[in-house]
Design a protein around this motif. Structure first.
Motif, short mmCIF file in Angstrom:
data_model
loop_
_atom_site.label_atom_id
_atom_site.label_comp_id
_atom_site.label_asym_id
_atom_site.label_seq_id
_atom_site.Cartn_x
_atom_site.Cartn_y
_atom_site.Cartn_z
N MET A 18 48.79 -11.54 95.64
CA MET A 18 47.88 -12.47 94.98
C MET A 18 47.07 -11.80 93.86
SD MET A 18 46.72 -15.44 94.47
CE MET A 18 47.44 -16.41 95.79
N TRP A 19 46.68 -10.53 94.06
CA TRP A 19 45.89 -9.86 93.03
C TRP A 19 46.67 -9.73 91.72
CZ3 TRP A 19 46.78 -5.49 90.19
CH2 TRP A 19 47.82 -4.65 90.60
N VAL A 20 48.01 -9.55 91.83
CA VAL A 20 48.84 -9.45 90.63
C VAL A 20 48.84 -10.77 89.87
CG1 VAL A 20 51.17 -9.03 89.75
CG2 VAL A 20 50.31 -7.69 91.67
N LEU A 21 49.00 -11.87 90.61
CA LEU A 21 48.99 -13.19 89.99
C LEU A 21 47.66 -13.47 89.31
CD1 LEU A 21 50.33 -15.94 89.52
CD2 LEU A 21 49.46 -16.66 91.75
N VAL A 22 46.56 -13.18 90.00
CA VAL A 22 45.22 -13.43 89.44
C VAL A 22 44.98 -12.56 88.20
CG1 VAL A 22 42.74 -13.23 89.88
CG2 VAL A 22 44.24 -14.18 91.64
N TYR A 23 45.40 -11.29 88.26
CA TYR A 23 45.21 -10.40 87.11
C TYR A 23 46.06 -10.85 85.93
CZ TYR A 23 44.72 -6.14 84.35
OH TYR A 23 44.45 -5.26 83.35
N LEU A 24 47.29 -11.25 86.22
CA LEU A 24 48.19 -11.74 85.17
C LEU A 24 47.58 -12.96 84.47
CD1 LEU A 24 50.97 -11.64 83.77
CD2 LEU A 24 51.89 -12.97 85.66
N ILE A 25 47.02 -13.87 85.26
CA ILE A 25 46.39 -15.06 84.69
C ILE A 25 45.16 -14.68 83.88
CG2 ILE A 25 45.09 -17.15 85.30
CD1 ILE A 25 47.03 -17.50 87.66
N LEU A 40 55.13 -16.71 81.29
CA LEU A 40 55.02 -15.45 82.01
C LEU A 40 54.59 -15.65 83.47
CD1 LEU A 40 53.40 -13.08 79.35
CD2 LEU A 40 55.82 -13.37 79.94
N VAL A 41 53.52 -16.41 83.67
CA VAL A 41 53.05 -16.64 85.03
C VAL A 41 54.05 -17.52 85.79
CG1 VAL A 41 51.16 -17.49 86.47
CG2 VAL A 41 50.66 -16.43 84.27
N GLY A 42 54.61 -18.51 85.08
CA GLY A 42 55.64 -19.36 85.70
C GLY A 42 56.85 -18.55 86.13
N SER A 43 57.28 -17.61 85.30
CA SER A 43 58.42 -16.75 85.64
C SER A 43 58.11 -15.89 86.85
CB SER A 43 58.79 -15.86 84.45
OG SER A 43 59.20 -16.63 83.35
N PHE A 44 56.88 -15.39 86.91
CA PHE A 44 56.46 -14.55 88.05
C PHE A 44 56.48 -15.35 89.35
CE2 PHE A 44 53.23 -12.91 90.94
CZ PHE A 44 53.58 -11.58 91.03
N GLY A 187 49.00 -23.74 88.72
CA GLY A 187 48.71 -25.05 88.15
C GLY A 187 47.30 -25.15 87.61
N LEU A 188 46.35 -24.61 88.34
CA LEU A 188 44.96 -24.62 87.89
C LEU A 188 44.80 -23.81 86.60
CD1 LEU A 188 43.07 -24.15 91.27
CD2 LEU A 188 43.16 -26.22 89.89
N ALA A 189 45.53 -22.69 86.54
CA ALA A 189 45.45 -21.83 85.36
C ALA A 189 46.01 -22.53 84.12
CB ALA A 189 46.20 -20.53 85.61
N VAL A 190 47.12 -23.25 84.29
CA VAL A 190 47.75 -23.93 83.17
C VAL A 190 46.83 -25.00 82.58
CG1 VAL A 190 49.62 -25.50 82.50
CG2 VAL A 190 50.11 -23.50 83.92
N PHE A 191 46.17 -25.74 83.47
CA PHE A 191 45.34 -26.85 83.00
C PHE A 191 43.93 -26.42 82.61
CE2 PHE A 191 48.57 -29.07 85.55
CZ PHE A 191 49.05 -29.94 84.58
N ALA A 192 43.45 -25.34 83.23
CA ALA A 192 42.07 -24.94 82.96
C ALA A 192 41.96 -23.73 82.05
CB ALA A 192 41.35 -24.65 84.28
N ILE A 193 43.02 -22.89 82.03
CA ILE A 193 42.98 -21.60 81.33
C ILE A 193 41.66 -20.89 81.64
CG2 ILE A 193 43.39 -20.38 79.18
CD1 ILE A 193 44.72 -22.65 78.02
N ASN A 194 41.46 -20.67 82.91
CA ASN A 194 40.21 -20.06 83.38
C ASN A 194 40.54 -18.70 83.99
OD1 ASN A 194 37.87 -19.29 84.69
ND2 ASN A 194 37.43 -21.35 85.47
#
Length: 209
Positions: A18-25, A40-44, A187-194
């Motif tokens: 999870m830390w990799v996903l959060v850092y990537l985002i 990139l995140v979608g591919s991961f 999904g939250l990252a795509v819509f919020a870019i947070n």
């Protein structure tokens, strides 16, 4: 199906990936680039799901080959119980600190540098293949980090007198729910870019798992 859903969800709460996903985002979010987040995140996330499914089918085939051994069933059960108890103890001891003992600070720093280089580079097939390679490494570590749950589920499947098709079908259900938290954060990252997406959630994911 209930066992596949519950164990898949529990297995998904894992600090080793999870830390990799959060850092990537978070890196993608600083660039305010929704396209990079999607690709990139979608591919991961997609690669992680496919690779974990393949890892679980490997577990399944090992147990199908070995067959039922009472001492093995007891050993897997005790391993799962020990792993769960140890995880809760370490969470309390560290005060909720996110940690994965299979990754030291040096290994994590190298991974962070690779992620940053891939995100900052121009979007290309090379960067996507790099993310897929990263997903393979991360999920290899994650599979060892939470081996008790997929091993237990795979072993139960082999003792359930199901067809080969149903074996793979239930592993698919397990994998979908295993990836559910990653898909929600994505999904939250795509819509919020947070860039803070998932960080609060991540803190409690280990305890829940």
């Amino acid at each position: 199906p209930v066992l596949a859903i519950l164990m898949g969800l529990a297995d998904g709460f894992n600090p080793c990936a999870m830390w990799v996903l959060v850092y990537l985002i978070s890196i993608c979010a600083t660039l305010k680039d929704r396209k990079k987040i999607i690709f990139l995140v979608g591919s991961f996330v997609l690669s992680s799901g496919i690779l974990y499914y393949l890892f679980m089918t490997a577990w399944l085939n090992v147990f199908l080959y070995i067959g039922y051994i009472r001492i093995l069933a007891l050993a897997i059960g005790l391993f799962a119980l020990y792993f769960g108890t140890l995880s809760v103890y370490e969470y309390i001891k560290s005060g909720g600190l996110i940690q994965c003992k299979l990754q030291n600070n040096e290994t994590r720093k190298k991974s962070m540098n690779k992620i940053q280089a891939l995100v900052l580079a121009d979007l290309s097939w090379f960067s996507i293949f790099g993310i897929v390679g990263l997903a393979f490494v991360v999920n290899s570590i994650e599979f060892v980090c939470s081996a008790a749950l997929p091993a237990t589920f795979s072993f139960v499947l082999t003792q359930s007198h199901l067809s080969i098709f149903m074996h793979y079908f239930y592993i698919l259900i397990y994998t979908i729910f295993f990836m559910l938290d990653d898909m929600i954060v994505f999904g939250l990252a795509v819509f919020a870019i947070n860039k803070y997406t998932g960080t609060k959630y991540e803190k409690y994911s280990t305890l829940i798992g």
